[in-house]
Design an enzyme around this catalytic site. Structure first.
Site, PDB file in Angstrom:
ATOM      1  N   LYS A  19     -11.323 -85.717 110.108  1.00  0.00           N
ATOM      2  CA  LYS A  19     -11.264 -85.923 111.552  1.00  0.00           C
ATOM      3  C   LYS A  19      -9.996 -86.647 111.972  1.00  0.00           C
ATOM      4  O   LYS A  19      -9.334 -87.305 111.170  1.00  0.00           O
ATOM      5  CB  LYS A  19     -12.533 -86.644 112.049  1.00  0.00           C
TER       6      LYS A  19
ATOM      7  N   ARG B 199     -21.377 -85.031 105.587  1.00  0.00           N
ATOM      8  CA  ARG B 199     -21.051 -83.671 106.031  1.00  0.00           C
ATOM      9  C   ARG B 199     -19.541 -83.486 105.843  1.00  0.00           C
ATOM     10  O   ARG B 199     -18.755 -84.153 106.524  1.00  0.00           O
ATOM     11  CB  ARG B 199     -21.450 -83.516 107.506  1.00  0.00           C
TER      12      ARG B 199
END
Ligand code: YH5
Length: 405
Positions: free
Chosen positions: A349, A383
């Site tokens: 991210k 995840r």
């Protein structure tokens, strides 16, 4: 002249305290009595009317713990107060017994404190049983491999829109040790274009059907906030609804999940994917996310989803600044009081890019660091895009968590 050794200890839990006492040969009965006096736990409770805050202050002091309240509560010049409590397990046991005899619904607070304390330790496992995966999440953490069936995914754009390519990537992740595959047909990265339902269905349903046929025992999750997509995915063989809005965007979502007796991952988001990163702002980040979890859990349970089938996720990057993301990683433990599994999604991210300057394809080291931090703080599922590397990290972290002193 004697030379005494003085050694700092790292006592995480009553269980840690017990094993250290056994090391020095403490009487067994003494161990079970004393272990609950050796670790302090803290809670923030509220909002309380001034009178209730005063009761709490008094009762906490009477059991030997500590309670900080708002200035002015003592003479009722302040009408309401939160309280910060700090005490040992044993002190909370006495405190809660006293609360049960008090007005202002303080018995309800006692229930919540006792439940949170139970969840804090090994007294209770955290069972996850879905298809062939049957584990105690307190002992073994799970890797959720990301399968984006989208043309615009920020880190692997257009790679897996072709169902065959998506399947090949899923097979690779399974081989690398993925415990769950998370299939998504609409990118929810900041500002990404919305995908209409028929297109999303066209993308994900064939992939889920094929994966279900090839891997009958593999848990599959569907990353969507649309109930009709979830419904079709569950019919096609998915097991878990991974909803970035925790059942908030689509009013039918909770009912669909319940009808299929599916698991659900309830993720926190502030705003919508289109606008969430414009100016994320919280008065109290942790209080707001906890309240959001409370509401989402209540809605799910009211619709008929089993509480035991819920997973919580603070939603890294979803309406959060860099500082918010770091605070969540650092203090993740504060979400373990629900007694539900915690999932964390940090993989590649942009906050990792902001910190390191690394482009999206080179964020694996930072991603692994976030996973390590999150697992140390009580996360149970990661995840991720990079399954093999994460699996290795989880194996090492789990081994350290499980080692006996
Ligand atoms: C998640 O964390 N994330 S898809 C913001 C970014 C980059 C990537 C640049 N689905 C999660 O990967 N489901 C996604 O900033 C998720 N938890 C759960 N449960 C978005 C994504 C991303 C978001």
């Amino acid at each position: 002249m004697r030379n005494y050794h003085v050694r700092l200890l790292n006592l995480h839990s009553a269980a840690d305290a017990a094993s250290l006492m056994r090391q020095i040969g403490t009487d067994t009965h003494g161990v079970s009595l004393m272990k609950n006096k050796m670790v302090h736990y803290s809670f923030r409770v509220g909002p309380l009317p001034a009178a209730a805050a005063n009761i709490i202050k008094q009762e906490m002091l009477s059991v030997g713990g500590e309670a900080a309240v708002t200035r002015g509560v003592i003479n009722c010049s302040a009408q309401a107060s939160d309280a910060i409590l700090s005490a040992t397990r044993k002190q909370y046991r006495n405190f809660c017994r006293k609360l049960r005899a008090q007005p202002f619904s303080l018995a309800q607070m006692a229930d919540r404190i006792e439940a949170a304390l139970r969840h804090q330790e090994k007294d209770e496992g955290l069972p996850f049983h879905c298809r062939d995966i049957e584990v105690d999440l307190k002992k073994r953490s799970l890797v959720m491999g990301i399968l984006n069936v989208t043309p615009d995914s920020f880190s692997d754009g257009s790679l897996y829109l072709d169902p065959e390519k998506a399947l090949a990537q899923a097979r690779r992740m399974v081989k690398e040790g993925a415990d769950i595959i998370d299939i998504g047909g609409e990118s929810t990265r900041p500002g990404a274009a919305r995908v209409e339902e028929p297109e999303e269905l066209r993308r994900v349903v064939p992939v889920i059907e094929a994966l279900r046929a090839e891997f009958p025992g593999l848990p599959l999750s569907i990353d969507t906030y649309k109930s009709r997509v979830a419904d079709a995915a569950l019919k096609a063989g998915a097991d878990i609804v991974n909803d970035i809005s925790a059942f908030n965007f689509d009013p039918e979502m909770a009912e669909v999940t319940a009808r299929h007796e599916a698991w659900a991952c309830l993720m926190h988001i502030q705003g919508t994917p289109q606008k969430m990163q414009e100016n994320p702002c919280y008065e109290d980040l942790f209080a707001e996310i906890c309240a959001y979890f409370e509401n989402s859990i209540a809605r799910a349970v009211a619709a008929g989803v089993k509480r035991e089938k819920l997973i919580l996720d603070p939603g890294i990057g979803f309406g959060k600044t860099l500082e918010h993301n770091l605070l969540l990683l650092k203090h993740l433990r504060e979400f373990t009081g629900f007694g539900l599994p915690l999932l964390i999604g940090t993989s590649r991210k942009s906050f990792i890019g902001k910190l390191s300057g690394a482009p999206v394809t080179e964020r694996l080291p930072g991603s692994i660091a976030t996973v390590a931090l999150a697992l140390a703080g009580g996360a149970n599922l990661a995840r991720v895009h990079d399954v093999a590397a994460t699996r290795q990290a989880l194996t090492v972290i789990d081994a350290a968590k499980n080692v006996k002193r």
